[in-house]
Design an enzyme around this catalytic site. Structure first.
Site, PDB file in Angstrom:
ATOM      1  N   ASP A   8      49.108  45.908  30.296  1.00 45.76           N
ATOM      2  CA  ASP A   8      47.602  45.039  30.106  1.00 45.76           C
ATOM      3  C   ASP A   8      47.697  44.868  28.610  1.00 45.76           C
ATOM      4  O   ASP A   8      47.882  45.712  27.887  1.00 45.76           O
ATOM      5  CB  ASP A   8      46.694  46.105  30.546  1.00 45.76           C
ATOM      6  N   ASP A 129      38.933  42.019  42.573  1.00 46.40           N
ATOM      7  CA  ASP A 129      38.378  43.335  41.831  1.00 46.40           C
ATOM      8  C   ASP A 129      37.234  43.675  42.210  1.00 46.40           C
ATOM      9  O   ASP A 129      36.325  42.860  42.310  1.00 46.40           O
ATOM     10  CB  ASP A 129      38.720  42.941  40.143  1.00 46.40           C
TER      11      ASP A 129
END
EC number: 5.3.1.16
Length: 244
Positions: A8, A129
């Site tokens: 990330d 998500d």
């Protein structure tokens, strides 16, 4: 079954967030290329990368870091975060990505995702998500009224290569993957599903290899890997044994 190590990216560095909160970022490596090479050397076969700044900004922000990753590893790389147009997709695939993950735009403009699948067959994944069972967008900053399975079904038959399903309520806090909702999604669509959010220990790897999870393409691991809660050699050996 594939175990995807995650990088990330925030401000050019490898970080992990807690519950998607940019203010709760732990820096694990300041050199994303070196981290990508380390994962390759450990035996991983794929790499999952998210441009966190890009997810909030709505356009790619950590491009230089992603280019460094692509240069450093021979492994295929999938990238999500801020990719919201056909031009963005084409640019990233030209730069060497194996798969582009479309999240917010999959909610805002499903037709664009379907068109992308036609133009770039096998190269498009959808990132779903969820928070409280509803789809979140804009780097998880906004909730929609759309249900997870409702969104996933929009792409049945479109040629989406995978759905990356993240339970935001589990992400980065090492409480284990939400297997119930992940497997419900996998049961509801024919598109392969990749589990994400909360993978905590080798127990999750064992769970991933149970017969009822066979339809999954794999799972993503982040903090558990960086914190040493999962031994890469042990996890990958389990997966290889299950494949044999």
């Amino acid at each position: 079954m594939i175990l995807f190590p995650a990088i990330d990216l925030k401000d050019g560095q490898c970080v992990r967030l807690k519950l998607g909160d940019m203010e709760q970022a732990t820096v694990y490596n300041t050199d994303p290329g070196a981290q990508a090479k380390a994962f390759e050397d450990q035996g991983f076969e794929w790499l999952h990368v998210v441009d966190l700044n890009g997810a909030f900004a709505g356009t790619s922000v950590n491009g230089a870091a992603v280019d460094a990753i692509l240069k450093a590893t021979k492994n295929p790389v999938q990238l999500g975060g801020g990719i919201r147009s056909l031009e963005h997709i084409e640019n990233w695939l030209h730069r060497g990505l194996s798969r582009v993950i479309l999240g917010t735009i999959a909610v805002r403009d499903p037709a664009l995702v379907i068109e992308a699948c036609k133009r770039f067959p096998g190269k498009i994944a959808v990132g779903i998500d969820a928070k409280g069972g509803k789809v979140a967008v804009e780097g998880w900053a906004e909730a929609s009224e759309l249900g997870v399975i409702e969104l996933a079904k929009k792409f049945e038959g479109a040629g989406v290569s995978a759905i990356i399903y993240t339970d935001i309520d589990r992400d980065g806090i090492l409480t284990g993957i939400n297997w119930e909702s992940t497997l419900s999604l996998a049961d509801a669509v024919s598109i392969p599903v990749i589990a994400s959010g909360g993978l905590a220990s080798i127990d999750d790897i064992h769970r991933m290899l149970q017969p009822d999870a066979a339809k999954l393409e794999g799972a993503i691991t982040g903090r558990a890997l960086y914190d040493g809660r999962i031994d890469p050699a042990e996890a990958l050996a389990l997966i290889r044994a299950a494949r044999a």
